[in-house]
Write a protein that holds these residues in place. Sequence first.
Motif, PDB file in Angstrom:
ATOM      1  N   ILE A  35     -10.074   4.846   4.430  1.00 37.50           N
ATOM      2  CA  ILE A  35      -9.245   4.585   5.665  1.00 37.50           C
ATOM      3  C   ILE A  35     -10.084   3.328   6.339  1.00 37.50           C
ATOM      4  N   LYS A  36      -9.736   1.808   5.904  1.00 35.02           N
ATOM      5  CA  LYS A  36     -10.240   0.515   6.189  1.00 35.02           C
ATOM      6  C   LYS A  36     -10.060   0.133   8.022  1.00 35.02           C
ATOM      7  N   SER A  37     -10.856  -0.573   8.021  1.00 30.53           N
ATOM      8  CA  SER A  37     -10.647  -0.965   9.495  1.00 30.53           C
ATOM      9  C   SER A  37      -9.538  -2.945   9.063  1.00 30.53           C
ATOM     10  N   ILE A  41     -13.598  -5.113  -3.420  1.00 27.56           N
ATOM     11  CA  ILE A  41     -12.881  -6.271  -3.240  1.00 27.56           C
ATOM     12  C   ILE A  41     -11.098  -6.456  -3.587  1.00 27.56           C
ATOM     13  N   HIS A  42     -10.411  -6.540  -2.475  1.00 26.93           N
ATOM     14  CA  HIS A  42      -9.022  -6.653  -2.854  1.00 26.93           C
ATOM     15  C   HIS A  42      -9.119  -7.578  -3.830  1.00 26.93           C
ATOM     16  N   ALA A  43      -9.202  -7.703  -4.636  1.00 28.08           N
ATOM     17  CA  ALA A  43      -9.002  -8.444  -6.318  1.00 28.08           C
ATOM     18  C   ALA A  43      -7.717  -9.303  -7.047  1.00 28.08           C
ATOM     19  N   ASP A  72     -10.108  -3.609  -6.719  1.00 26.73           N
ATOM     20  CA  ASP A  72      -8.702  -2.478  -6.014  1.00 26.73           C
ATOM     21  C   ASP A  72      -7.544  -3.820  -6.303  1.00 26.73           C
ATOM     22  N   HIS A  73      -6.077  -3.440  -6.750  1.00 23.39           N
ATOM     23  CA  HIS A  73      -5.132  -4.260  -6.937  1.00 23.39           C
ATOM     24  C   HIS A  73      -5.025  -4.381  -8.516  1.00 23.39           C
ATOM     25  N   LEU A  74      -5.711  -5.809  -8.705  1.00 25.87           N
ATOM     26  CA  LEU A  74      -5.720  -6.354 -10.117  1.00 25.87           C
ATOM     27  C   LEU A  74      -4.238  -6.924 -10.722  1.00 25.87           C
ATOM     28  N   THR A 118      -2.842   5.507  -2.903  1.00 26.52           N
ATOM     29  CA  THR A 118      -1.207   4.902  -2.060  1.00 26.52           C
ATOM     30  C   THR A 118      -1.769   2.939  -1.668  1.00 26.52           C
ATOM     31  N   ASP A 119      -2.402   2.660  -1.249  1.00 27.31           N
ATOM     32  CA  ASP A 119      -3.257   1.486  -0.613  1.00 27.31           C
ATOM     33  C   ASP A 119      -2.230   1.670   0.184  1.00 27.31           C
ATOM     34  N   CYS A 120      -1.609   2.794   1.080  1.00 27.84           N
ATOM     35  CA  CYS A 120      -0.584   3.129   2.454  1.00 27.84           C
ATOM     36  C   CYS A 120      -1.379   2.372   3.670  1.00 27.84           C
ATOM     37  N   PRO A 149      -8.227   6.673  -2.827  1.00 29.95           N
ATOM     38  CA  PRO A 149      -9.323   5.494  -2.322  1.00 29.95           C
ATOM     39  C   PRO A 149      -8.842   4.556  -1.639  1.00 29.95           C
ATOM     40  N   HIS A 150      -8.482   3.675  -1.185  1.00 29.19           N
ATOM     41  CA  HIS A 150      -7.443   2.671  -0.945  1.00 29.19           C
ATOM     42  C   HIS A 150      -6.435   2.899   0.033  1.00 29.19           C
ATOM     43  N   THR A 151      -6.848   3.031   1.899  1.00 27.29           N
ATOM     44  CA  THR A 151      -5.274   2.698   2.485  1.00 27.29           C
ATOM     45  C   THR A 151      -5.800   1.743   3.730  1.00 27.29           C
ATOM     46  N   HIS A 152      -4.851   2.110   4.844  1.00 30.37           N
ATOM     47  CA  HIS A 152      -5.054   0.922   5.625  1.00 30.37           C
ATOM     48  C   HIS A 152      -4.199   1.358   6.945  1.00 30.37           C
ATOM     49  N   ILE A 153      -4.300   3.249   6.940  1.00 28.14           N
ATOM     50  CA  ILE A 153      -3.514   3.584   7.711  1.00 28.14           C
ATOM     51  C   ILE A 153      -3.475   3.752  10.031  1.00 28.14           C
TER      52      ILE A 153
END
Length: 441
Positions: free
Chosen positions: A149-151, A250-252, A273-275, A324-326, A80-84
């Motif tokens: 997938i995020k922009s 949020i990248h928090a 996310d992160h925390l 993964t936060d890939c 649920p969190h990637t920057h691929i």
Amino acid sequence: MSVKLFRNCRIYTPSDKGCPAGGRAQSQIASFPRGALLVKNGLIARVGEEVKILAEITFLTIDQEIDCQSRCLVPGFVDPHTHICFAETRESEFEMRIEGTPYLEILKQGGGILSSVKAIDAATEDELYKNCLKHALTALSFGATTLEIKSGYGLDTQNELKMLRAIDRVSRTTPQDVVATFLGAHAIPPYYKENSDAFIDLIIDEMLPAVNRQNIAKQCDIFCEKGVFTINQGRRLLQAAKKLGMDVKIHADEVHDLGGAGLAVELGAISADHLLAASDENIVKMAKAGVVANLLPATAYSLRKPYARARKMIESDLPVALATDCNPGSSFTESMPFVIGLAILNMDMSPAEALTAATLNAAYAIGMAKSTGSLDKNKQADFLLLDGESPAILAYHAGVSPVVQTNAGQLPALQTHAWRDHVERKAVPLKGGVNGYPKMK
Ligand code: NIG
Ligand code: FE
């Protein structure tokens, strides 16, 4: 109607009770040591003990019966969190980091996310599409059947839209389900260095409406961090995104506790996310508000930071998801098994809690739980076979993918390990038998 029966498998799955599973519920997974799964038209019709299911279906015509040879069957992983969607890797920065330069220092010097921004600007949409698809398929080979997938490496309207179009093409090509997130507020572009409020204005006035018109992203995200965006800026942007009907996240509190987790509560974010640095107080508030804590242990591993406090969160009844936060900077891995292994061995999560985190709670973190994340009736028949006896294999057999390889038919580039029945409804069909298993009848 197509009816398939997967039998002789050890089934492990969380159960969807209509909300993410927090506290004790996170470890409550159903298991069937000798189970079976009945699939009708790509949807789950029945999961349970094999003997019971066989007795129930004596009059049913089964089109295909698959002997899973006692392998472990779990829901497909949801990342649920990637920057691929990026154009180039950043290996030289990795070397700088392992020699001691902090991640945020590299960004301050114009590198980090900003070097990925330059690479995106120079790349064509087609190049981005191919690169992003490559990473999506690697993720699939490690069991991620659903991906966010995020922009966020565009930082101007044209390049953000270029990224989102590339992600959209990936979503239509890959067998995976893809959720796109608009992350225009990922870093402050050099031109706006002294006036980041004006950049937030640009995102609200120009980028968000353009993204909304093209209906090309379902969620909106922001990186709130010292030297990046403030909590007030996060509030302004995410309120605007909510007005357009987007889910927000949020990248928090990734490096510093700015109160990103508190903002997620205030806005009713779908996840924070992160925390890594989240406060006790905000952990409790998140639990009450039903915001999923989306933890990214491969980032802590790669940045050599203390892991997020998963135990504290679970004990506070806060549902924990894993991702993964890939990305080419802080976490370059597409492997959900690696992330699950870190969660079990370094964050003290039990294999059952980690499985729930990587499936059901992860699906809730991106609004996909209606169709995936558990083996509940009427969800997509979206599952994996693991070469082991239980989900503990994911941590135990370290550094490899215990996801059993399946035959990707005409798509050698896929080399997919994921076994998805419902994949037939997508543009790219998977065909053929399963390696090491009897051919489907
Ligand atoms: O989630 N923290 C901000 N964004 C990413 C890293 C992106 C990058 O370094 O390219 C993250 O860690
Ligand atoms: Fe991220």
